[in-house]
Design an enzyme around this catalytic site. Structure first.
Site, PDB file in Angstrom:
ATOM      1  N   ASP A 264     118.821  25.613  15.548  1.00  0.00           N
ATOM      2  CA  ASP A 264     118.791  24.873  16.799  1.00  0.00           C
ATOM      3  C   ASP A 264     119.506  23.533  16.688  1.00  0.00           C
ATOM      4  O   ASP A 264     119.378  22.825  15.694  1.00  0.00           O
ATOM      5  CB  ASP A 264     117.327  24.639  17.208  1.00  0.00           C
ATOM      6  CG  ASP A 264     117.200  24.004  18.568  1.00  0.00           C
ATOM      7  OD1 ASP A 264     117.526  24.672  19.559  1.00  0.00           O
ATOM      8  OD2 ASP A 264     116.792  22.833  18.638  1.00  0.00           O
ATOM      9  N   GLU A 306     123.249  27.582  17.328  1.00  0.00           N
ATOM     10  CA  GLU A 306     122.983  27.215  18.718  1.00  0.00           C
ATOM     11  C   GLU A 306     123.750  25.931  18.965  1.00  0.00           C
ATOM     12  O   GLU A 306     123.235  24.827  18.807  1.00  0.00           O
ATOM     13  CB  GLU A 306     121.480  27.035  18.957  1.00  0.00           C
ATOM     14  CG  GLU A 306     121.110  26.879  20.433  1.00  0.00           C
ATOM     15  CD  GLU A 306     120.988  25.436  20.881  1.00  0.00           C
ATOM     16  OE1 GLU A 306     120.979  25.203  22.100  1.00  0.00           O
ATOM     17  OE2 GLU A 306     120.892  24.543  20.020  1.00  0.00           O
ATOM     18  N   ASP A 378     116.934  28.451  28.203  1.00  0.00           N
ATOM     19  CA  ASP A 378     117.428  27.131  28.575  1.00  0.00           C
ATOM     20  C   ASP A 378     118.139  27.182  29.931  1.00  0.00           C
ATOM     21  O   ASP A 378     118.305  28.256  30.526  1.00  0.00           O
ATOM     22  CB  ASP A 378     118.387  26.615  27.506  1.00  0.00           C
ATOM     23  CG  ASP A 378     117.998  25.241  26.993  1.00  0.00           C
ATOM     24  OD1 ASP A 378     117.410  24.467  27.766  1.00  0.00           O
ATOM     25  OD2 ASP A 378     118.291  24.939  25.817  1.00  0.00           O
TER      26      ASP A 378
END
Length: 629
Positions: A264, A306, A378
């Protein structure tokens, strides 16, 4: 030592040494101190190798022997929250038959490690990398689930939050108590002088609810770097001990049976004054070093970046094809530009921006893959498309703002909502389930429902055919719409992304085989598309891709695979039918043979074809060859 381990050490240690020397060689008082740190890191890696369970060692050997396993046409992912999908980890195990019915080979469970007490950004504020969130289960449940998934041919993916930890993580607590060792795991400043200098160039992720990138911590009487929320403290990767701790935590989780890690916020890992503190060279070196360690200790494990960044910045997160300077980073990277551009094409009924993204997407490095998707947990951030949008005459700000308004329901079929901008000049992102954004929530007639279904299937068809590992977000396979109930939940009401994080709808699941229900119509169509995809080697991630010039701007046309046995994708992103001539479309290609057949309908297709509103064709040659002139 096992021969395969010796081989891995011989192959990857030189790259690891080189990368770590570049990153950290000057961070120590003398060479001996650096050597001691490096020895300790390698000792931890050796302990991870020794503790690796035999079934995972067998997986390592199998995947090392077939390095292209992750790029094949059968690869397909599913993404969900543990609690929203199945209650807890044991519940996820009970839903494996659903994943198998779709043909899932990769399951991404959104954060399930122990999270911060209270607000925790949907689990992305991790308080302990070695514990499961108690309401979701424990480590024994995780190991049992990973074993069951592996037996079903499904790799388990976990989020691994690289950029920050929660403010109640033991490191942060120790820092608050004045421990100098752990204070230096974070960026902390006695006054605003340095933070204000950094802020001149930094964007803001959540400007409405968490403005700024620094938070004052009373226990420290200092300002701490907090890119996302005040309770998420950015880790200081210029401290070698932080890298070593995080690498060790990842390897421990890999030995629990996690086969892939979504890393992340990778773009934010390194801070440099005078820059946006994104995509810095050292951030890539951190990923390269992690990749080397994984290749040594657990080569069956995938790393996924990501990095929601502009198209030009994306390829670096996969590494380099340059044989003289090979730099392997992550195996997978989200193609966020492709996702956002496909939604723009739908709103504008024009594929120009999407074609720019196609043209700007380079060939993949060996043994790597894009992760293609339609929706995720998201928001849809439109600003990643600014470079492509600037290639055309219309004002970028006005254009993207119009698209944002379209998906928030401004005189359109879409039923999404606006999300926060990530810089003062930016347009709002978009939240909402794919079914709501494509028109299911507003549809009143059978025709409107049909068009909504066609739009949803078109976006997924593109993600299935572009080239990479496609991913379905939980509920999309059942046309599940928005969850407005989040507004009544105190811990969620300030974050509109919960609009597209609904609880699994058992009633819709029960309708999945009924063509008279929206859920059944979508489920059966997606399952059929995926079944066909598994039969088409042209759709493997590494297969070539050629963008074609369709005369109508609403049509996206491209070839996949070798030019002697291609797949031709045709997609109509408009609400009206369009006729086109395949021979004209393929001008420059020699096409002997007996015509084309649509892989989805199994019907023969004439050279002049009519694409209905929001329809798609996956055309393959009936027989004969195709070669470039």
């Amino acid at each position: 030592m096992h021969a395969s381990i010796m081989s891995r050490l011989a192959k990857h240690l030189p790259d690891l040494y080189k990368t770590l020397q570049t990153l950290y060689g000057d961070k120590f008082s003398n060479e001996q101190a650096y050597a001691t740190w490096l020895t300790e890191l390698l000792q931890v890696t050796g302990e991870a190798i020794a503790a690796r369970p035999l079934p995972l060692q067998a997986l390592d050997d199998a995947r090392s022997a077939d390095k292209n396993w992750l790029t094949k046409e059968n690869m397909f992912g599913y993404c969900c929250y543990v609690d929203r999908f199945a209650g807890d980890l044991r519940g996820v195990q009970k839903r494996i038959p659903h994943l198998q019915e779709l043909g899932v080979t990769y399951l991404h469970l959104l954060p399930f490690l122990k999270a911060r007490a209270g607000e925790n950004d949907g689990g992305f504020a991790v308080a302990d990398f070695d514990a499961i969130e108690p309401r979701l289960g424990n480590m024994a449940d995780l190991e049992e689930l990973s074993t069951a998934l592996r037996a079903a041919g499904i790799s388990l993916c976990s989020d691994f939050i690289l950029n920050h930890v929660a403010d109640d993580h033991p490191w942060a607590i120790a820092a608050k108590h004045g421990d100098p060792h752990y204070r230096d795991y974070f960026y902390h400043y006695t006054d605003r002088t340095t933070p204000d200098n950094f802020e001149k160039n930094l964007g803001q992720v959540f400007p409405q609810v968490a403005p700024g990138n620094f938070s004052f911590v009373p226990e420290l009487q200092e300002w701490v770097w907090t890119t996302f929320y005040p309770y998420q403290w950015d880790l200081n990767y210029s401290n070698p001990k932080v890298f070593a701790e995080m690498a060790a935590a990842l390897l421990r989780l890999a030995n629990r049976g996690i086969e892939a890690f979504r890393l992340d916020s990778t773009a934010f890992l390194w801070k440099r004054a005078g820059t946006k503190c994104m995509n810095q060279p050292e951030a890539h070196q951190i990923l390269q070093a992690l990749r080397s360690l994984v290749d040594i200790a657990a080569p069956g494990v995938l790393l996924k970046a990501e990095a929601i960044v502009e198209t030009a910045e994306l390829p670096a997160y996969l590494g380099s094809n340059d044989e003289t300077n090979s730099k392997q980073e992550c195996h997978l990277a989200y193609h966020s530009s492709l996702m956002a551009a496909s939604w723009v094409a739908l709103a504008e009924q024009d594929t120009s921006l999407l074609r720019h993204v196609f043209a700007g997407t380079p060939a993949l490095p060996q043994q790597s893959s894009w992760l293609t998707y339609v929706r995720c947990h998201d928001d849809i951030g439109w600003n990643v498309l600014r470079p492509e949008a600037s290639m055309e005459a219309e004002d970028v700000q006005q254009r993207l703002a119009r698209v944002s308004r379209f998906y928030s329901g401004d005189d359109s079929y879409a039923r999404g909502a606006s999300f926060q901008a990530n810089d003062p000049a930016a347009v709002h992102g978009t939240v909402g389930m794919a079914a709501a954004l494509t028109g299911f929530s507003s549809a009143q007639t059978a025709t409107e429902k049909h068009l909504a279904r066609q739009r949803l299937l078109l976006l997924y068809g593109l993600s299935f055919c572009f080239g990479g590992m496609p991913l379905i977000y939980m509920g999309d396979e059942l046309a599940q719409v928005n969850d407005e109930a989040y507004q009544q939940v105190l811990a969620q009401s300030a974050d509109s992304r919960w609009l597209h994080r609904p609880v699994w709808d058992k009633e819709l699941y029960g309708q999945r085989h009924s063509s008279s229900h929206d859920a059944g119509a979508v489920f059966n169509a997606l399952a059929h598309m995926l079944q066909q995809r598994r039969q088409l080697p042209q759709l493997a991630a590494q297969a070539a891709r050629y963008l074609l010039n369709a005369k109508d701007p609403a049509v996206l046309a491209f070839l996949r695979g070798s030019t002697d046995a291609p797949l031709l994708f045709l997609g109509n992103f408009s609400g009206h039918s369009i006729s086109l001539n395949i021979a004209e479309l393929l001008a420059g290609y020699d096409t002997p043979g007996q015509g084309w057949i649509d892989q989805l309908s199994k019907l023969d297709v004439d050279l002049t074809v009519t694409l209905q509103a929001y329809s798609q064709l996956w055309l393959v040659r009936k027989q004969g060859n195709m070669t470039k002139n």
